[in-house]
Design an enzyme around this catalytic site. Structure first.
Site, PDB file in Angstrom:
ATOM      1  N   GLU A 141       0.882  -1.160   0.000  1.00  0.00           N
ATOM      2  CA  GLU A 141       0.000   0.000   0.000  1.00  0.00           C
ATOM      3  C   GLU A 141       0.921   1.212   0.000  1.00  0.00           C
ATOM      4  O   GLU A 141       1.624   1.462   0.966  1.00  0.00           O
ATOM      5  CB  GLU A 141      -0.901   0.019   1.239  1.00  0.00           C
ATOM      6  N   CYS A 182      -8.217   1.434   6.246  1.00  0.00           N
ATOM      7  CA  CYS A 182      -7.208   1.776   5.235  1.00  0.00           C
ATOM      8  C   CYS A 182      -7.703   1.569   3.809  1.00  0.00           C
ATOM      9  O   CYS A 182      -7.163   2.151   2.888  1.00  0.00           O
ATOM     10  CB  CYS A 182      -5.940   0.967   5.472  1.00  0.00           C
TER      11      CYS A 182
END
Length: 156
Positions: free
Chosen positions: A7, A41
């Site tokens: 990420e 997230c």
């Protein structure tokens, strides 16, 4: 070579292409954007919608968001819970006010919730903004809260 998944700060984009069903896309977005009150997230922070699909997308999204009920997760009819702290509420509210002050359109929400005992927690109304531009805080900073902000584009 090793396979990995990273990420890397993509600001979690959600893209609605010209051939997409805008109602179906709004349904999907409402499920993932407001998951855990936007404190995940994987919650999209930038929503790019093809201009031809923006109106029906926002209409369906608003319809779904307006039906969300805030409160304790122990109640079966509640679909949106509190933020983690008062600082989180302040950050979300600052971003929303900044966007509106710079020309963003507030379609729903946009305030701390205090009625029916919600003042004892850190509740912020599920919010939809439209017309968000790159000069707004909410475009550049992670929100980590229940705010969907859509941008109409025809670049793809």
């Amino acid at each position: 070579m090793k396979r990995i998944s990273l990420e890397l700060g993509g600001h979690a984009p959600f893209i609605v292409c010209p051939d997409a069903d805008p109602v179906y896309a709004a349904k999907g977005l409402s499920l993932v954007k407001f998951l855990n009150t936007g404190q995940a997230c994987i919650s999209p922070n930038r929503i790019y919608v093809h201009r031809d699909k923006l109106e029906p997308f926002l209409s369906e999204l608003k319809n779904r968001v307006d039906r969300m009920k805030a409160g304790s997760g122990l109640n079966a009819d509640v679909s949106i819970g509190p933020l983690i702290s008062s600082k989180a509420v302040e950050k979300v509210d600052l971003q929303v006010r900044d966007a509106v002050n710079k020309g963003g359109q507030l379609l729903t929400g946009g305030q701390r919730l205090t009625e029916d005992g919600l003042d004892k927690g850190f509740f912020y109304a599920p919010t939809i903004l439209s017309g968000v531009t790159s000069d707004m805080l909410i475009y550049r900073e992670e929100t980590f809260g229940p705010v969907a902000n859509a941008h109409g584009h025809s670049l793809f």
